[in-house]
Design an enzyme around this catalytic site. Structure first.
Site, mmCIF file in Angstrom:
data_model
loop_
_atom_site.group_PDB
_atom_site.id
_atom_site.type_symbol
_atom_site.label_atom_id
_atom_site.label_comp_id
_atom_site.label_asym_id
_atom_site.label_seq_id
_atom_site.Cartn_x
_atom_site.Cartn_y
_atom_site.Cartn_z
ATOM 1 N N ASP A 75 -45.203 -72.398 -107.734
ATOM 2 C CA ASP A 75 -44.684 -73.482 -106.900
ATOM 3 C C ASP A 75 -45.843 -74.380 -106.493
ATOM 4 O O ASP A 75 -46.743 -73.950 -105.772
ATOM 5 C CB ASP A 75 -43.984 -72.908 -105.659
ATOM 6 C CG ASP A 75 -43.161 -73.936 -104.907
ATOM 7 O OD1 ASP A 75 -43.419 -75.150 -105.066
ATOM 8 O OD2 ASP A 75 -42.257 -73.523 -104.155
ATOM 9 N N GLN A 118 -27.168 -77.553 -103.241
ATOM 10 C CA GLN A 118 -27.842 -77.581 -101.948
ATOM 11 C C GLN A 118 -27.948 -78.998 -101.399
ATOM 12 O O GLN A 118 -27.816 -79.214 -100.191
ATOM 13 C CB GLN A 118 -29.243 -76.970 -102.070
ATOM 14 C CG GLN A 118 -29.231 -75.465 -102.248
ATOM 15 C CD GLN A 118 -30.625 -74.881 -102.184
ATOM 16 O OE1 GLN A 118 -31.573 -75.437 -102.754
ATOM 17 N NE2 GLN A 118 -30.773 -73.766 -101.504
ATOM 18 N N ARG A 141 -45.388 -77.446 -104.998
ATOM 19 C CA ARG A 141 -44.917 -78.498 -104.103
ATOM 20 C C ARG A 141 -45.835 -78.702 -102.899
ATOM 21 O O ARG A 141 -46.471 -77.766 -102.424
ATOM 22 C CB ARG A 141 -43.494 -78.186 -103.638
ATOM 23 C CG ARG A 141 -42.472 -78.418 -104.722
ATOM 24 C CD ARG A 141 -41.087 -78.019 -104.294
ATOM 25 N NE ARG A 141 -40.962 -76.567 -104.121
ATOM 26 C CZ ARG A 141 -39.827 -75.959 -103.792
ATOM 27 N NH1 ARG A 141 -38.741 -76.680 -103.577
ATOM 28 N NH2 ARG A 141 -39.787 -74.643 -103.676
ATOM 29 N N HIS A 145 -35.789 -81.728 -99.457
ATOM 30 C CA HIS A 145 -35.206 -81.456 -100.769
ATOM 31 C C HIS A 145 -36.085 -82.074 -101.842
ATOM 32 O O HIS A 145 -36.280 -83.292 -101.879
ATOM 33 C CB HIS A 145 -33.789 -82.044 -100.845
ATOM 34 C CG HIS A 145 -33.055 -81.676 -102.095
ATOM 35 N ND1 HIS A 145 -32.259 -80.563 -102.188
ATOM 36 C CD2 HIS A 145 -33.015 -82.277 -103.310
ATOM 37 C CE1 HIS A 145 -31.731 -80.491 -103.404
ATOM 38 N NE2 HIS A 145 -32.185 -81.527 -104.107
ATOM 39 N N SER A 146 -36.643 -81.223 -102.707
ATOM 40 C CA SER A 146 -37.473 -81.731 -103.793
ATOM 41 C C SER A 146 -36.596 -82.196 -104.951
ATOM 42 O O SER A 146 -35.631 -81.531 -105.325
ATOM 43 C CB SER A 146 -38.433 -80.637 -104.274
ATOM 44 O OG SER A 146 -39.331 -80.289 -103.249
ATOM 45 N N GLU A 147 -36.957 -83.325 -105.503
ATOM 46 C CA GLU A 147 -36.192 -83.951 -106.579
ATOM 47 C C GLU A 147 -35.897 -82.970 -107.708
ATOM 48 O O GLU A 147 -36.768 -82.231 -108.154
ATOM 49 C CB GLU A 147 -36.993 -85.126 -107.132
ATOM 50 C CG GLU A 147 -36.325 -85.842 -108.292
ATOM 51 C CD GLU A 147 -37.181 -86.978 -108.815
ATOM 52 O OE1 GLU A 147 -36.619 -87.986 -109.256
ATOM 53 O OE2 GLU A 147 -38.419 -86.850 -108.775
ATOM 54 N N GLU A 155 -40.567 -83.196 -108.865
ATOM 55 C CA GLU A 155 -39.666 -82.542 -109.822
ATOM 56 C C GLU A 155 -40.224 -81.208 -110.316
ATOM 57 O O GLU A 155 -41.431 -81.051 -110.507
ATOM 58 C CB GLU A 155 -39.465 -83.483 -111.017
ATOM 59 C CG GLU A 155 -38.583 -82.972 -112.114
ATOM 60 C CD GLU A 155 -37.102 -83.023 -111.773
ATOM 61 O OE1 GLU A 155 -36.427 -81.998 -111.985
ATOM 62 O OE2 GLU A 155 -36.638 -84.073 -111.309
#
Length: 205
Positions: A127, A71, A129, A52-54, A93
């Site tokens: 994205d 989520q 990430r 889970h990304s902040e 984030e």
């Protein structure tokens, strides 16, 4: 050489049950990440997991512009119901663009851009990430195989590219509401997320 170093662990009681919280620090950037674990996750059996990304706005400020907070809660609830699992909380984030740029992107969305268009107008990819730290964090906890809670095929591919054995993708759709309808539709149409257009448990406005 590991990409992260383990710092410390502690007990974290939550409304969903008691977790163990494990802290890690990225060697190159100094970014801090955590893993919440419950039960025996090092027995060799596949572990229910979520990366889970902040999302400060969704996770802490109850924003309904996204589904992130919903989520996060659903992942903790699912792990607690099973009595065993892990949640990797990654400090990246806004899909990796940072909080202030996320606010800039939100402003562009207020003017009509979708989430992908807003990022691109700011000069970012859709994205950004990075999941390179996840393997070392899982390995530290003795986890070899996971059942990943996600709707995002890119996340599955990204984690597998770093050697993580994902034996199952567990659908994880929750939190659709009138404020994030466009956001979720963009996730499906432009980022390939596996999403249905309606949920019986959608929160109401």
């Amino acid at each position: 050489m590991p990409s992260v170093r383990y710092i410390a662990s502690c007990v974290l009681p939550t409304p969903y049950g008691e977790f163990n919280m494990h802290g890690f620090e990225e060697m190159e950037t100094g970014k801090e990440h955590i893993v919440l674990s419950m039960g025996d996750v090092s027995d060799g059996e596949p572990v229910l997991a979520r990366t889970h990304s902040e999302c400060l706005t969704g996770d802490a400020l109850f924003s309904m512009r996204c589904d992130c907070g919903f989520q996060l809660e659903e992942a903790l609830r699912s792990i607690a119901e099973k009595g065993r699992g892990v949640l990797l909380y990654l400090r990246q984030e806004g899909r990796g663009i940072g909080l202030l740029n996320k606010i800039r992107a939100y402003h562009l969305q207020d003017l009509g851009a979708d989430t992908v268009e807003a990022n691109e107008k700011l000069g970012f990819a859709a994205d950004l990430r990075d999941y390179s730290m996840c393997q070392d964090m899982l390995s530290h906890l003795g986890i070899n195989k996971i059942r990943l809670m996600t709707n995002n095929p890119r996340k599955v591919d990204g984690l597998r590219s770093y050697g993580i054995d994902i034996v199952e993708r567990v659908p994880h759709q929750v939190g659709r509401n009138p404020h994030n309808e466009g956001y979720l539709n963009t996730k499906a149409s432009k980022l390939g997320h596996f999403l249905v257009s309606h949920q019986d448990d959608d929160p109401q406005e």
